[in-house]
Design an enzyme around this catalytic site. Structure first.
Site, PDB file in Angstrom:
ATOM      1  N   GLU A   7      37.936  56.742 -26.183  1.00  0.00           N
ATOM      2  CA  GLU A   7      39.268  57.282 -25.886  1.00  0.00           C
ATOM      3  C   GLU A   7      39.249  58.068 -24.582  1.00  0.00           C
ATOM      4  O   GLU A   7      40.102  57.891 -23.718  1.00  0.00           O
ATOM      5  CB  GLU A   7      39.725  58.186 -27.033  1.00  0.00           C
ATOM      6  N   ASP A  20      42.202  52.684 -30.217  1.00  0.00           N
ATOM      7  CA  ASP A  20      43.006  53.328 -29.181  1.00  0.00           C
ATOM      8  C   ASP A  20      42.224  53.420 -27.878  1.00  0.00           C
ATOM      9  O   ASP A  20      42.763  53.196 -26.799  1.00  0.00           O
ATOM     10  CB  ASP A  20      43.500  54.698 -29.632  1.00  0.00           C
TER      11      ASP A  20
END
Length: 349
Positions: A60, A117
């Site tokens: 991330e 993500d």
């Protein structure tokens, strides 16, 4: 590949100015703010350091770092972050990134599972930078990651298209209450670009179903989604996780507005729900509706300020307009918020 570059330029307003010229980019992150951010969080090796989390790095953070370097129009910094990402995290056989890298442990990758993500952010940033700077190698790498996401974590379940948080541990084959989702993993602005990189109707359905789920997940008195949600039957907070609107979820409204979502009812509900009595954002206990941790950092406050700008035309307060890095996560949200307002809503500055 040139055709894909043109398609990405045409599809993304965010890169339209950059696509016109490799040197010209619309309002983004000013050199002073980017310099302060990278001085605090960018290691010489190219890793973004999460100082509040044991100085680890994660996919991330690398994805955010790439996106911010692109928005700061800094190809050298982008390449530095990408070098670490591809050599230290892209170790899996499926084309996705291992999510956790710890400098205190050897080998440094301590969890080889991916975080979807992070993968989305990395692929998205590569596509934007490849388009802006005419780097076909970035586009090719982005396309490989987009296809890997489509193949391994974009799944159909119960009539919905879902983004599993990782390849392992979240599907119905892994847990009795699966599938489990994290609503904050939907990086909505990235999804149309993924559809260009790895064409499939699944991407649009993923976006639509993510928004539909957000509208339906109204847990507790504050009517908020949870960080981790079971979709085994009706959506409900997943077992084994804190039933909270936590640090993960705080970025959801920012992701929505950056993607051009203009659902005022949804945005206002999220803003009101995540705000304590004195106007400070907070993590929220879903069952009781009581704030758990007040988050006064400007990087957290700017999320509400950006939503107020989009829904009501409210100008950002001076505290949100001034950037001073604190911790990795709120500092990242702060720059993403400022870049968005500078580009799309300069009237709020």
């Amino acid at each position: 590949m040139k055709r894909l570059l043109k398609l990405i330029c045409a599809a993304s307003f965010a890169v339209a100015a950059a696509c016109q010229s490799a040197q010209a980019q619309g309002p983004g992150i000013n050199p002073q703010a980017w310099g302060a951010y990278k001085a605090k969080f960018l290691d010489a090796s190219g890793r973004i350091v999460d100082g509040a989390n044991g100085n680890i790095s994660h996919s991330e953070g690398q994805g955010y770092g790439l996106l911010l370097a692109y928005l700061a129009d800094s190809p050298a910094d982008f390449e530095q972050i990408w070098y670490f990402t591809r050599t230290e995290l892209l170790l899996r056989d499926d084309g996705l990134a291992a999510w956790k890298w710890d400098p205190a442990v050897t080998p440094h990758v301590t969890d080889v599972n991916n975080a979807s993500d992070g993968d989305l952010l990395i692929a998205y940033a590569l596509a934007l930078a490849g388009s802006a700077w005419n780097r076909s190698d970035y586009i090719e790498a982005a396309a490989k990651m987009a296809q890997a996401l489509l193949s391994h974590v974009v799944v159909s379940s119960g009539g919905r298209m879902l983004l599993l948080p990782g390849v392992s541990g979240f599907d119905s084959s892994d847990r009795k209450d699966g599938p489990i989702i994290n609503p904050s993993y939907w990086v909505y602005e990235a999804i149309p670009i993924m559809a260009l990189l790895a064409p499939s109707n699944a991407w649009q359905k993923l976006s639509d179903d993510g928004l539909s789920l957000l509208r339906s997940m109204q847990f507790g008195p504050r009517k908020l989604p949870g960080d981790w949600v079971s979709l085994d039957h009706m959506p409900e907070p997943a077992k084994g996780f804190d039933a909270e609107f936590g640090y993960n979820s705080l970025r959801i409204p920012l992701y929505l507005v950056r993607a051009g979502v203009s659902d005022k009812a949804l945005l206002s509900r999220l803003r009101q729900g995540m705000t304590a009595e004195d106007g400070t954002p907070a993590t929220i206990n879903l069952a009781s509706g009581k704030p758990k941790t007040l988050l006064s950092d400007p990087g957290y406050r700017i999320v509400n300020d950006v939503v107020a700008c989009v829904t009501d035309g409210t100008k950002l307060p001076e505290s949100s307009q001034q950037f001073e890095p604190s911790l990795y996560y709120p500092s990242t949200l702060h720059l993403l918020g400022l870049a968005f307002v500078g580009e799309k809503h300069p009237e709020c500055l």
